[in-house]
Design a protein around this motif. Structure first.
Motif, PDB file in Angstrom:
ATOM      1  N   VAL A  15      66.026  30.989  44.469  1.00 32.87           N
ATOM      2  CA  VAL A  15      67.303  31.620  45.355  1.00 32.87           C
ATOM      3  C   VAL A  15      67.233  33.032  44.951  1.00 32.87           C
ATOM      4  O   VAL A  15      67.573  33.335  43.972  1.00 32.87           O
ATOM      5  CB  VAL A  15      68.588  30.808  45.425  1.00 32.87           C
ATOM      6  N   HIS A  16      67.247  34.065  46.025  1.00 34.71           N
ATOM      7  CA  HIS A  16      67.245  35.427  45.753  1.00 34.71           C
ATOM      8  C   HIS A  16      68.794  35.684  45.539  1.00 34.71           C
ATOM      9  O   HIS A  16      69.466  34.985  45.800  1.00 34.71           O
ATOM     10  CB  HIS A  16      66.975  36.159  46.809  1.00 34.71           C
ATOM     11  N   TRP A  17      69.093  36.897  44.818  1.00 27.75           N
ATOM     12  CA  TRP A  17      70.643  37.124  44.455  1.00 27.75           C
ATOM     13  C   TRP A  17      71.179  37.274  45.732  1.00 27.75           C
ATOM     14  O   TRP A  17      72.461  36.995  45.777  1.00 27.75           O
ATOM     15  CB  TRP A  17      70.578  38.422  43.603  1.00 27.75           C
ATOM     16  N   GLN A  18      70.786  37.801  46.821  1.00 25.94           N
ATOM     17  CA  GLN A  18      71.167  37.901  48.097  1.00 25.94           C
ATOM     18  C   GLN A  18      71.928  36.788  48.700  1.00 25.94           C
ATOM     19  O   GLN A  18      73.053  36.845  49.160  1.00 25.94           O
ATOM     20  CB  GLN A  18      70.660  38.728  49.120  1.00 25.94           C
ATOM     21  N   ALA A  19      71.334  35.660  48.332  1.00 25.82           N
ATOM     22  CA  ALA A  19      71.650  34.338  48.861  1.00 25.82           C
ATOM     23  C   ALA A  19      73.126  33.846  47.993  1.00 25.82           C
ATOM     24  O   ALA A  19      73.764  33.096  48.631  1.00 25.82           O
ATOM     25  CB  ALA A  19      70.744  33.294  48.856  1.00 25.82           C
ATOM     26  N   ARG A  20      73.268  34.350  46.984  1.00 24.12           N
ATOM     27  CA  ARG A  20      74.370  34.040  45.942  1.00 24.12           C
ATOM     28  C   ARG A  20      75.571  34.690  46.207  1.00 24.12           C
ATOM     29  O   ARG A  20      76.633  34.470  45.760  1.00 24.12           O
ATOM     30  CB  ARG A  20      73.987  33.851  44.380  1.00 24.12           C
ATOM     31  N   LEU A  21      75.351  35.810  47.119  1.00 23.41           N
ATOM     32  CA  LEU A  21      76.630  36.731  47.422  1.00 23.41           C
ATOM     33  C   LEU A  21      77.722  35.753  48.252  1.00 23.41           C
ATOM     34  O   LEU A  21      77.283  34.742  49.164  1.00 23.41           O
ATOM     35  CB  LEU A  21      76.374  37.857  48.233  1.00 23.41           C
ATOM     36  N   PRO A  22      78.893  36.105  47.997  1.00 22.46           N
ATOM     37  CA  PRO A  22      80.043  35.139  49.013  1.00 22.46           C
ATOM     38  C   PRO A  22      80.116  35.552  50.249  1.00 22.46           C
ATOM     39  O   PRO A  22      80.633  34.830  51.273  1.00 22.46           O
ATOM     40  CB  PRO A  22      81.276  35.716  48.242  1.00 22.46           C
ATOM     41  N   VAL A  23      79.381  36.627  50.882  1.00 20.48           N
ATOM     42  CA  VAL A  23      79.320  37.024  52.123  1.00 20.48           C
ATOM     43  C   VAL A  23      77.561  37.259  52.577  1.00 20.48           C
ATOM     44  O   VAL A  23      76.774  37.225  51.613  1.00 20.48           O
ATOM     45  CB  VAL A  23      80.091  38.299  52.576  1.00 20.48           C
ATOM     46  N   PHE A  24      77.352  37.161  53.969  1.00 25.07           N
ATOM     47  CA  PHE A  24      76.139  37.503  54.459  1.00 25.07           C
ATOM     48  C   PHE A  24      75.889  38.808  53.923  1.00 25.07           C
ATOM     49  O   PHE A  24      76.426  39.860  54.327  1.00 25.07           O
ATOM     50  CB  PHE A  24      75.952  37.340  55.772  1.00 25.07           C
ATOM     51  N   TYR A  25      74.428  39.025  53.520  1.00 23.95           N
ATOM     52  CA  TYR A  25      73.896  40.556  52.917  1.00 23.95           C
ATOM     53  C   TYR A  25      73.895  41.302  53.763  1.00 23.95           C
ATOM     54  O   TYR A  25      74.067  42.597  53.709  1.00 23.95           O
ATOM     55  CB  TYR A  25      72.527  40.115  52.333  1.00 23.95           C
ATOM     56  N   GLY A  26      73.532  41.001  55.151  1.00 27.09           N
ATOM     57  CA  GLY A  26      73.381  41.874  56.234  1.00 27.09           C
ATOM     58  C   GLY A  26      74.922  42.720  56.575  1.00 27.09           C
ATOM     59  O   GLY A  26      74.841  43.763  56.593  1.00 27.09           O
ATOM     60  N   TRP A  27      75.692  42.101  56.115  1.00 26.23           N
ATOM     61  CA  TRP A  27      77.345  42.985  56.340  1.00 26.23           C
ATOM     62  C   TRP A  27      77.392  43.806  54.964  1.00 26.23           C
ATOM     63  O   TRP A  27      78.050  44.828  55.211  1.00 26.23           O
ATOM     64  CB  TRP A  27      78.373  41.650  56.019  1.00 26.23           C
ATOM     65  N   VAL A  28      76.756  43.408  53.911  1.00 25.40           N
ATOM     66  CA  VAL A  28      76.734  44.553  52.791  1.00 25.40           C
ATOM     67  C   VAL A  28      76.017  45.729  53.124  1.00 25.40           C
ATOM     68  O   VAL A  28      76.443  46.973  53.089  1.00 25.40           O
ATOM     69  CB  VAL A  28      76.109  43.697  51.513  1.00 25.40           C
ATOM     70  N   ILE A  29      74.745  45.767  53.767  1.00 24.92           N
ATOM     71  CA  ILE A  29      74.267  46.509  54.367  1.00 24.92           C
ATOM     72  C   ILE A  29      75.079  47.515  55.345  1.00 24.92           C
ATOM     73  O   ILE A  29      74.894  48.919  55.492  1.00 24.92           O
ATOM     74  CB  ILE A  29      72.704  46.287  55.253  1.00 24.92           C
ATOM     75  N   VAL A  30      75.663  46.692  56.441  1.00 24.40           N
ATOM     76  CA  VAL A  30      76.382  47.513  57.396  1.00 24.40           C
ATOM     77  C   VAL A  30      77.527  48.121  56.735  1.00 24.40           C
ATOM     78  O   VAL A  30      77.811  49.240  57.282  1.00 24.40           O
ATOM     79  CB  VAL A  30      76.949  46.298  58.437  1.00 24.40           C
ATOM     80  N   ALA A  31      78.199  47.600  55.840  1.00 27.84           N
ATOM     81  CA  ALA A  31      79.277  48.310  55.221  1.00 27.84           C
ATOM     82  C   ALA A  31      78.867  49.746  54.486  1.00 27.84           C
ATOM     83  O   ALA A  31      79.537  50.776  54.505  1.00 27.84           O
ATOM     84  CB  ALA A  31      79.980  47.438  54.086  1.00 27.84           C
ATOM     85  N   ILE A  32      77.648  49.576  53.813  1.00 26.56           N
ATOM     86  CA  ILE A  32      76.897  50.782  53.085  1.00 26.56           C
ATOM     87  C   ILE A  32      76.578  51.726  54.232  1.00 26.56           C
ATOM     88  O   ILE A  32      77.091  52.917  53.955  1.00 26.56           O
ATOM     89  CB  ILE A  32      75.835  50.342  52.282  1.00 26.56           C
ATOM     90  N   GLY A  33      76.210  51.567  55.158  1.00 27.39           N
ATOM     91  CA  GLY A  33      75.692  52.246  56.116  1.00 27.39           C
ATOM     92  C   GLY A  33      77.017  52.796  56.875  1.00 27.39           C
ATOM     93  O   GLY A  33      76.888  53.990  57.113  1.00 27.39           O
ATOM     94  N   PHE A  34      78.039  52.264  57.231  1.00 26.31           N
ATOM     95  CA  PHE A  34      79.300  52.739  57.583  1.00 26.31           C
ATOM     96  C   PHE A  34      79.777  53.736  56.663  1.00 26.31           C
ATOM     97  O   PHE A  34      80.386  54.726  57.068  1.00 26.31           O
ATOM     98  CB  PHE A  34      80.281  51.576  57.942  1.00 26.31           C
TER      99      PHE A  34
END
Length: 137
Positions: A15-34
């Motif tokens: 399992v990649h580290w992104q899958a172990r995050l408590p939130v969906f990794y796509g939302w992390v990308i959206v937050a960084i972009g914002f």
């Protein structure tokens, strides 16, 4: 692995580290972009807030200060299609964001030592506009 066999505890997790995050990794990308876009736009708005003190202290005209903002915007407009191709590569977004962050710092920090209007245009307008386009904002 055969049926009924038990995996060894030393086996690497699949399992990649992104899958172990408590939130969906796509939302992390959206937050960084914002946050990146917010800081980029806030920088231009901050010049508008500090325009009156800059006019009084430096003796510059408002048209020179806001002209640099226009140069910055046009630089971003003209460079965005060129840099957009690089964003589509596998590591392009990460590299461009890091380079753009350094470029934004390089365009803002030396403004304290600016003595001529063309220097402000060059730093804030041209270099800042290129960094703004590279940041995707």
């Amino acid at each position: 692995m055969t049926a009924g066999s038990v995996p060894s505890p030393t086996a690497a997790p699949s399992v990649h580290w992104q899958a172990r995050l408590p939130v969906f990794y796509g939302w992390v990308i959206v937050a960084i972009g914002f946050l990146t876009a917010f800081m980029n736009v806030a920088l231009v708005w901050a010049v508008g807030v500090f325009a009156t003190p800059m006019v009084e202290e430096l003796g510059r005209s408002r048209s020179a200060i806001f002209g640099a903002i226009n140069v910055r915007t046009y630089m971003a407009v003209f460079l965005s299609p060129v840099l957009g191709r690089y964003f589509d590569t596998q590591q392009g977004g990460r590299i461009l964001t890091l380079v753009a962050g350094a470029g934004l710092c390089a365009s803002i920090l030396p403004i304290a030592w600016v003595r001529e209007e063309w220097q402000f245009f060059l730093l804030f307008g041209v270099l800042g506009g290129a960094a703004s386009a590279a940041q995707g904002g």
